[in-house]
Write an enzyme that holds these catalytic residues in place. Sequence first.
Site, short mmCIF file in Angstrom:
data_model
loop_
_atom_site.label_atom_id
_atom_site.label_comp_id
_atom_site.label_asym_id
_atom_site.label_seq_id
_atom_site.Cartn_x
_atom_site.Cartn_y
_atom_site.Cartn_z
N HIS A 48 0.85 -1.18 0.00
CA HIS A 48 0.00 0.00 0.00
C HIS A 48 0.90 1.25 0.00
O HIS A 48 2.12 1.15 0.19
CB HIS A 48 -0.94 0.01 1.22
P1 TYD Z 1 -2.38 -3.98 7.45
O1 TYD Z 1 -2.49 -2.58 6.94
O2 TYD Z 1 -2.96 -5.07 6.60
O3 TYD Z 1 -0.86 -4.33 7.79
P2 TYD Z 1 0.44 -4.24 6.84
O4 TYD Z 1 0.81 -2.80 6.73
O5 TYD Z 1 1.48 -5.01 7.54
O6 TYD Z 1 0.10 -4.86 5.52
O7 TYD Z 1 -3.05 -4.02 8.90
C1 TYD Z 1 -3.46 -5.23 9.50
C2 TYD Z 1 -4.61 -4.92 10.42
O8 TYD Z 1 -4.19 -4.11 11.51
C3 TYD Z 1 -5.75 -4.20 9.73
O9 TYD Z 1 -6.98 -4.78 10.17
C4 TYD Z 1 -5.65 -2.78 10.22
C5 TYD Z 1 -5.00 -2.94 11.59
N1 TYD Z 1 -4.18 -1.81 12.00
C6 TYD Z 1 -4.56 -0.99 13.05
O10 TYD Z 1 -5.65 -1.18 13.64
N2 TYD Z 1 -3.76 0.04 13.44
C7 TYD Z 1 -2.58 0.29 12.81
O11 TYD Z 1 -1.87 1.23 13.20
C8 TYD Z 1 -2.18 -0.55 11.70
C9 TYD Z 1 -0.90 -0.28 10.98
C10 TYD Z 1 -3.01 -1.58 11.34
#
Ligand code: TYD
Length: 133
Positions: A48
Amino acid sequence: MIEMYDFAAFNDDRGSLIAWESNKNIPFEIKRVYCIYGVKDHKRRGLHAHKEGDIILICIKGTCKILINDGVYSTETLLDGANKGLHIPSGRWHEMYDFSQDAILLVLASNQYDEDDYIRDINTFLTDFGHKE
Ligand code: TYD
């Protein structure tokens, strides 16, 4: 340009300590800290870009690799120590991968979590940030 930080460690006969402070060795106010660990074999995370806000990635244990795409060029960076920080500004597609089993990736963020701040579709990212003739 990809900015890597080399954080100074306090080393003595007890071991090592590294501190991260807002607007000192971290060039923004830290609003959020999270970590990624226990990543299963061959899984990629991230995939992303953020519309706003900066993050700094620090692999405090183990190793992982980070791909950053600015819309035109891609770079790959190996993170392998608590003393190394990789700065990812807004508008950069990023992916984390090749995590060692013991890897703990610490993330310092300049903003609070907001799903609306995420671009999770690579084509949308390339349309918004890729080279426009
Ligand atoms: P995700 O964005 O998929 O992680 P990555 O960046 O590793 O691909 O996030 C995984 C889950 O965690 C998603 O349900 C959102 C949640 N999340 C939070 O609640 N707070 C945060 O600060 C972050 C980064 C993720």
